[in-house]
Design a protein around this motif. Sequence first.
Motif, PDB file in Angstrom:
ATOM      1  N   ILE A   6      19.688  64.091  21.944  1.00 22.90           N
ATOM      2  CA  ILE A   6      18.768  64.457  20.874  1.00 22.90           C
ATOM      3  C   ILE A   6      17.817  63.293  20.641  1.00 22.90           C
ATOM      4  O   ILE A   6      18.224  62.190  20.320  1.00 22.90           O
ATOM      5  N   LYS A   7      16.549  63.577  20.790  1.00 19.86           N
ATOM      6  CA  LYS A   7      15.534  62.545  20.621  1.00 19.86           C
ATOM      7  C   LYS A   7      15.176  62.492  19.130  1.00 19.86           C
ATOM      8  O   LYS A   7      14.908  63.516  18.515  1.00 19.86           O
ATOM      9  N   SER A   8      15.195  61.294  18.569  1.00 23.73           N
ATOM     10  CA  SER A   8      14.768  61.167  17.179  1.00 23.73           C
ATOM     11  C   SER A   8      13.258  61.259  17.116  1.00 23.73           C
ATOM     12  O   SER A   8      12.558  60.638  17.895  1.00 23.73           O
ATOM     13  N   GLU A   9      12.777  62.060  16.177  1.00 23.29           N
ATOM     14  CA  GLU A   9      11.333  62.228  16.034  1.00 23.29           C
ATOM     15  C   GLU A   9      10.760  61.040  15.274  1.00 23.29           C
ATOM     16  O   GLU A   9      11.309  60.620  14.270  1.00 23.29           O
ATOM     17  N   ALA A  10       9.650  60.536  15.764  1.00 23.42           N
ATOM     18  CA  ALA A  10       8.963  59.472  15.026  1.00 23.42           C
ATOM     19  C   ALA A  10       8.427  60.061  13.727  1.00 23.42           C
ATOM     20  O   ALA A  10       8.215  61.266  13.627  1.00 23.42           O
ATOM     21  N   THR A  11       8.248  59.239  12.748  1.00 25.62           N
ATOM     22  CA  THR A  11       7.829  59.789  11.471  1.00 25.62           C
ATOM     23  C   THR A  11       6.776  58.886  10.845  1.00 25.62           C
ATOM     24  O   THR A  11       6.913  57.669  10.843  1.00 25.62           O
ATOM     25  N   VAL A  12       5.668  59.479  10.435  1.00 24.28           N
ATOM     26  CA  VAL A  12       4.619  58.700   9.776  1.00 24.28           C
ATOM     27  C   VAL A  12       4.555  59.191   8.335  1.00 24.28           C
ATOM     28  O   VAL A  12       4.179  60.322   8.087  1.00 24.28           O
ATOM     29  N   GLU A  13       5.004  58.374   7.436  1.00 22.70           N
ATOM     30  CA  GLU A  13       5.094  58.831   6.058  1.00 22.70           C
ATOM     31  C   GLU A  13       4.682  57.698   5.131  1.00 22.70           C
ATOM     32  O   GLU A  13       4.548  56.555   5.555  1.00 22.70           O
ATOM     33  N   ASN A  14       4.566  58.039   3.888  1.00 18.84           N
ATOM     34  CA  ASN A  14       4.350  57.060   2.846  1.00 18.84           C
ATOM     35  C   ASN A  14       5.520  56.060   2.843  1.00 18.84           C
ATOM     36  O   ASN A  14       6.665  56.449   2.649  1.00 18.84           O
ATOM     37  N   PRO A  15       5.221  54.752   3.089  1.00 20.78           N
ATOM     38  CA  PRO A  15       6.302  53.759   3.222  1.00 20.78           C
ATOM     39  C   PRO A  15       7.208  53.692   1.991  1.00 20.78           C
ATOM     40  O   PRO A  15       8.422  53.508   2.112  1.00 20.78           O
ATOM     41  N   LYS A  16       6.627  53.880   0.818  1.00 24.71           N
ATOM     42  CA  LYS A  16       7.432  53.791  -0.406  1.00 24.71           C
ATOM     43  C   LYS A  16       8.443  54.940  -0.443  1.00 24.71           C
ATOM     44  O   LYS A  16       9.623  54.746  -0.714  1.00 24.71           O
ATOM     45  N   LYS A  17       7.965  56.155  -0.144  1.00 23.67           N
ATOM     46  CA  LYS A  17       8.857  57.313  -0.127  1.00 23.67           C
ATOM     47  C   LYS A  17       9.951  57.132   0.930  1.00 23.67           C
ATOM     48  O   LYS A  17      11.105  57.497   0.717  1.00 23.67           O
ATOM     49  N   LEU A  18       9.551  56.582   2.082  1.00 26.88           N
ATOM     50  CA  LEU A  18      10.527  56.352   3.146  1.00 26.88           C
ATOM     51  C   LEU A  18      11.619  55.389   2.693  1.00 26.88           C
ATOM     52  O   LEU A  18      12.798  55.612   2.971  1.00 26.88           O
ATOM     53  N   ARG A  19      11.203  54.333   2.003  1.00 29.71           N
ATOM     54  CA  ARG A  19      12.185  53.338   1.524  1.00 29.71           C
ATOM     55  C   ARG A  19      13.151  53.972   0.527  1.00 29.71           C
ATOM     56  O   ARG A  19      14.352  53.754   0.573  1.00 29.71           O
ATOM     57  N   GLU A  20      12.586  54.779  -0.370  1.00 24.00           N
ATOM     58  CA  GLU A  20      13.448  55.444  -1.370  1.00 24.00           C
ATOM     59  C   GLU A  20      14.431  56.402  -0.694  1.00 24.00           C
ATOM     60  O   GLU A  20      15.594  56.497  -1.070  1.00 24.00           O
ATOM     61  N   PHE A  21      13.920  57.106   0.312  1.00 24.02           N
ATOM     62  CA  PHE A  21      14.759  58.053   1.053  1.00 24.02           C
ATOM     63  C   PHE A  21      15.909  57.316   1.742  1.00 24.02           C
ATOM     64  O   PHE A  21      17.068  57.714   1.648  1.00 24.02           O
ATOM     65  N   GLN A  22      15.544  56.198   2.416  1.00 23.83           N
ATOM     66  CA  GLN A  22      16.569  55.422   3.124  1.00 23.83           C
ATOM     67  C   GLN A  22      17.595  54.861   2.133  1.00 23.83           C
ATOM     68  O   GLN A  22      18.789  54.829   2.424  1.00 23.83           O
ATOM     69  N   ALA A  23      17.098  54.462   0.954  1.00 25.09           N
ATOM     70  CA  ALA A  23      18.007  53.901  -0.055  1.00 25.09           C
ATOM     71  C   ALA A  23      19.019  54.955  -0.501  1.00 25.09           C
ATOM     72  O   ALA A  23      20.206  54.664  -0.707  1.00 25.09           O
ATOM     73  N   ARG A  24      18.560  56.197  -0.637  1.00 31.91           N
ATOM     74  CA  ARG A  24      19.481  57.281  -1.022  1.00 31.91           C
ATOM     75  C   ARG A  24      20.562  57.445   0.050  1.00 31.91           C
ATOM     76  O   ARG A  24      21.743  57.606  -0.260  1.00 31.91           O
ATOM     77  N   ILE A  25      20.136  57.429   1.309  1.00 28.99           N
ATOM     78  CA  ILE A  25      21.098  57.600   2.407  1.00 28.99           C
ATOM     79  C   ILE A  25      22.066  56.419   2.438  1.00 28.99           C
ATOM     80  O   ILE A  25      23.280  56.604   2.570  1.00 28.99           O
ATOM     81  N   ASP A  26      21.517  55.201   2.279  1.00 28.99           N
ATOM     82  CA  ASP A  26      22.377  54.010   2.300  1.00 28.99           C
ATOM     83  C   ASP A  26      23.396  54.049   1.163  1.00 28.99           C
ATOM     84  O   ASP A  26      24.505  53.543   1.299  1.00 28.99           O
ATOM     85  N   ALA A  27      23.002  54.661   0.041  1.00 32.59           N
ATOM     86  CA  ALA A  27      23.912  54.741  -1.102  1.00 32.59           C
ATOM     87  C   ALA A  27      24.929  55.864  -0.938  1.00 32.59           C
ATOM     88  O   ALA A  27      25.752  56.117  -1.818  1.00 32.59           O
ATOM     89  N   GLY A  28      24.842  56.583   0.197  1.00 29.88           N
ATOM     90  CA  GLY A  28      25.818  57.635   0.464  1.00 29.88           C
ATOM     91  C   GLY A  28      25.490  58.960  -0.214  1.00 29.88           C
ATOM     92  O   GLY A  28      26.315  59.866  -0.259  1.00 29.88           O
ATOM     93  N   GLU A  29      24.252  59.077  -0.739  1.00 27.64           N
ATOM     94  CA  GLU A  29      23.866  60.351  -1.359  1.00 27.64           C
ATOM     95  C   GLU A  29      23.608  61.395  -0.278  1.00 27.64           C
ATOM     96  O   GLU A  29      23.202  61.069   0.823  1.00 27.64           O
ATOM     97  N   LYS A  30      23.836  62.660  -0.623  1.00 25.49           N
ATOM     98  CA  LYS A  30      23.518  63.746   0.297  1.00 25.49           C
ATOM     99  C   LYS A  30      22.076  64.199   0.063  1.00 25.49           C
ATOM    100  O   LYS A  30      21.612  64.283  -1.080  1.00 25.49           O
TER     101      LYS A  30
END
Lengths: 325, 109
Positions: A6-30
């Motif tokens: 499975i190839k991971s798709e590259a993503t071009v997004e708002n960096p702030k939103k991306l950081r918040e999203f990653q933080a949710r995942i890192d915190a173990g949120e679904k």
Amino acid sequence: MYAQLIKSEATVENPKKLREFQARIDAGEKIEPKDWMPEGYRKTLIRQISQHAHSEIVGQLPEGNWITRAPTLQRKVILLAKVQDEAGHGLYLYCAAETLGASRDELNQMLLDGRMKYSSIFNYPTLTWADMGTVGWLVDGAAIMNQVPLQRTSYGPYARAMIRICKEESFHQRQGFDIMMKMANGTLEQKRMAQDALNRFWYPSLMMFGPSDSDSQHSAQSMAWKIKINTNDELRQKFVDQTVPQAEYLGLTIPDENLKWNEKKKRYDFTDPDWSEFYDVINGNGPCNVERLNARKKAWENGKWVRDGLLAHVQKTTSKTVTVE
Amino acid sequence: MTLSNASDMIAEDQISSTEWPLWEIFIRGQQGISHRHVGSLHAPDAKTAIQSARDVYTRRSEGVSIWVVESQQITASSPSDKGPLYEPSKSKIYRHPTFFDIPDKVGAM
């Protein structure tokens, strides 16, 4: 695994939103369907979950092959139940993919057109009854190895589908091992069949975990997003370490001259599968690729009148009700 | 034109590319507890949805009752409404029984 390469798709997004999203995942949120998610996350997941779903559906074929020829009535109803479970697993996964905005019919069409893949393992033939034992023991065993950690994946609907699936996979592996015990303790001919099945399925089972980590380019992003939890090599090693003692218990020999316990590393050393065979099979040139896809196409075409008929019936009765009202 | 041809034409013209609608499935696991969402499936109508839900979701005695709801009939709150919807209750700690100090000698309350 069921979702190899499975190839991971590259993503071009708002960096702030991306950081918040990653933080949710890192915190173990679904992450849930209506939550914001990067396009790359969505696309990678749709491909991974669909490929997994396709594998469950195509995976019914090698075992379906033996339902009418199971040696006893009890073996027959058990195998039938297992194959029915696989259909359910496909359904759970398709529904998880649909929560990401994919259409079920389109996913199915992409499988039939060859635009989406399924696990390489289902392109091998099931030649004897011992293959049913080996498939349950090794193939479902390898699937469990991959699916248990995926119960903790970051995407809620996928994780919940995995929890349901894992509950049932254990039944699958045990029924396979039960067949193997019977065969391995049976007549000389039965034991020979069991060994032959192990010989044929060993390396294809190791291939289920996908290419070596050094050749697996798309893991880093997927692991950061927690849609892949362990590396391919980690899971393969774990599978070998778990399976070797089981083969010893059965009195069967794993077809690998280099297989040896490494006391220093506390794990088995083993021979990697032939990766050129793996790429060949995943690219459509395995022993049963054409047969499997043709069976799916035939089932889809032959089922059309049922799908259309039921829908036409509903439309007819609904319009009648409206007229009466 | 025979009857079967006519019905084929209806199928081709109006239906062939139509996907069955999606239904959300709720199962009551055992008497006395509420229905819980377990997953979804495609079905042409509610009756078939229940039949399929029984085949897929209650294969190992997981349920005693099934609800099906067409997915498009469900209205869901939006994640961005989290603040307006749930923030207000955070300041209303007096709604919890632990807010009040009741002397021990009063006994269980």
